[in-house]
Design a protein around this motif. Structure first.
Motif, PDB file in Angstrom:
ATOM      1  N   UNK A 196       0.790  -1.298  -0.097  1.00  0.00           N
ATOM      2  CA  UNK A 196      -0.111   0.104   0.081  1.00  0.00           C
ATOM      3  C   UNK A 196       0.947   1.304   0.039  1.00  0.00           C
ATOM      4  N   UNK A 197       2.067   1.070   0.212  1.00  0.00           N
ATOM      5  CA  UNK A 197       3.067   2.405   0.389  1.00  0.00           C
ATOM      6  C   UNK A 197       3.067   2.998   1.449  1.00  0.00           C
ATOM      7  N   UNK A 198       3.889   4.191   1.647  1.00  0.00           N
ATOM      8  CA  UNK A 198       4.083   4.627   2.868  1.00  0.00           C
ATOM      9  C   UNK A 198       2.760   5.360   3.330  1.00  0.00           C
ATOM     10  N   UNK A 199       2.722   5.402   4.518  1.00  0.00           N
ATOM     11  CA  UNK A 199       1.408   5.892   4.864  1.00  0.00           C
ATOM     12  C   UNK A 199       0.023   5.332   4.601  1.00  0.00           C
ATOM     13  N   UNK A 200       0.205   4.174   3.713  1.00  0.00           N
ATOM     14  CA  UNK A 200      -0.954   3.354   3.396  1.00  0.00           C
ATOM     15  C   UNK A 200      -1.566   2.500   4.313  1.00  0.00           C
ATOM     16  N   UNK A 201      -0.695   2.187   5.194  1.00  0.00           N
ATOM     17  CA  UNK A 201      -1.298   0.963   6.258  1.00  0.00           C
ATOM     18  C   UNK A 201      -2.664   1.039   6.825  1.00  0.00           C
ATOM     19  N   UNK A 202      -2.949   2.141   6.890  1.00  0.00           N
ATOM     20  CA  UNK A 202      -4.325   2.592   7.441  1.00  0.00           C
ATOM     21  C   UNK A 202      -5.464   1.883   6.556  1.00  0.00           C
ATOM     22  N   UNK A 203      -5.149   1.675   5.287  1.00  0.00           N
ATOM     23  CA  UNK A 203      -6.277   1.139   4.323  1.00  0.00           C
ATOM     24  C   UNK A 203      -6.200  -0.326   4.583  1.00  0.00           C
ATOM     25  N   UNK A 204      -5.297  -1.033   5.187  1.00  0.00           N
ATOM     26  CA  UNK A 204      -5.237  -2.569   5.326  1.00  0.00           C
ATOM     27  C   UNK A 204      -6.780  -2.832   5.929  1.00  0.00           C
ATOM     28  N   UNK A 205      -7.134  -3.867   5.246  1.00  0.00           N
ATOM     29  CA  UNK A 205      -8.538  -4.594   5.930  1.00  0.00           C
ATOM     30  C   UNK A 205      -9.649  -3.708   5.682  1.00  0.00           C
ATOM     31  N   UNK A 206      -9.412  -2.581   4.874  1.00  0.00           N
ATOM     32  CA  UNK A 206     -10.679  -1.793   4.676  1.00  0.00           C
ATOM     33  C   UNK A 206     -11.323  -1.841   3.180  1.00  0.00           C
ATOM     34  N   UNK A 207     -12.422  -1.540   3.011  1.00  0.00           N
ATOM     35  CA  UNK A 207     -12.822  -1.278   1.656  1.00  0.00           C
ATOM     36  C   UNK A 207     -12.353  -0.181   0.906  1.00  0.00           C
ATOM     37  N   UNK A 208     -12.179  -0.408  -0.463  1.00  0.00           N
ATOM     38  CA  UNK A 208     -11.354   0.799  -1.119  1.00  0.00           C
ATOM     39  C   UNK A 208     -12.415   1.934  -0.988  1.00  0.00           C
TER      40      UNK A 208
END
Length: 262
Positions: free
Chosen positions: A111-123
């Motif tokens: 997910x790239x830097x700063x993208x870990x907050x999107x893990x497990x979440x719908x786009x």
């Protein structure tokens, strides 16, 4: 429609294909190596499945170097494979939770830097990768609504065989691309988890991911057939999954034979 999966199970050629796959799995379970070494066969099958799932995402790494591979797609597939055994019971009761966990494992590092907050979440956007040439993914709201429908299928009772549910789970996640990263890995893991938890392959011996890989372009073609929404297209996809199971049985049988030879 009280049991939509039963309707699919009755589509042309589905019953015969599912029966043939069931017979293949039954023959595998009769192998004498499994009397003492089924956990080892399962572990080897899982490794081959992870390697095949990564290959279907476009990262094809030789089996002998898979454990040391540093590519994030491969690492994600390995993490998912290692976790499946602990998710079975939860899959029946809280599939949304399991999908979030699978995505977190599969997409970490993608997910790239700063993208870990999107893990497990719908786009949240309409953009999603299309490695199989399926066309534009449904918008975020439609994807969430269809995942809700999928959750209902997994948690509801049905007279349909496990393979039919597994095929639908796989196809829905693959075509919806609900997370926007590593959706293919999640879809194939959910298929395998369904085959295990709903009784076709309770020891997780069948390397169904290997079957999908060996079927080559038919994998994407099968998903496009499913996307058509026609009875013929949906039936073609389920038959494809039955063929993948049969090939996965062949892979597991080869593992058993190699272990028997020592």
């Amino acid at each position: 429609m009280n049991d939509p999966l039963a309707v699919i199970a009755g589509m042309p050629g589905v019953s015969e294909a599912v029966t043939d796959a069931r017979k293949a799995v039954d023959r595998l379970y009769g192998h004498r190596v499994l009397r003492r070494k089924s956990p080892e066969v399962s572990a080897r099958s899982a490794l081959r499945g992870a390697r095949a799932s990564a290959a279907l995402e476009g990262v094809d790494v030789p089996l002998d170097v898979i454990p040391e591979a540093t590519d994030p797609v491969v690492q994600g597939a390995l993490r998912v494979s290692a976790e499946l055994g602990r998710l079975g019971a939860t899959w029946r009761t809280a599939p949304r939770q399991v999908l979030a966990r699978l995505h977190t494992l599969a997409a970490s590092g993608l997910t790239g830097e700063g993208g870990t907050g999107d893990l497990g979440r719908p786009r949240a956007t309409a953009e999603a990768p299309d490695p199989l040439g399926l066309g534009a993914a449904p918008g975020p709201q439609e994807a969430v609504a269809r995942v809700d429908g999928l959750v209902q299928l997994v948690t509801a009772s049905s007279k349909a065989p496990a393979l039919v549910l597994a095929a639908v789970v796989h196809a829905e996640l693959a075509v919806l691309r609900p997370f926007g990263t590593a959706d293919g890995v999640v879809a194939r893991a959910a298929e395998r988890l369904t085959l295990v938890e709903f009784g076709l392959d309770p020891k997780s011996l069948v390397a169904v991911e290997v079957g999908h890989l060996e079927l080559g372009p038919a994998y994407g073609e099968g998903l496009r057939s499913y996307l058509s929404g026609t009875p013929e297209g949906v039936a073609a996809w389920v038959r494809h999954c039955a063929s993948a199971v049969a090939l996965g049985v062949r892979e597991a049988t080869a593992i058993c034979e190699a272990m028997q030879r020592g």
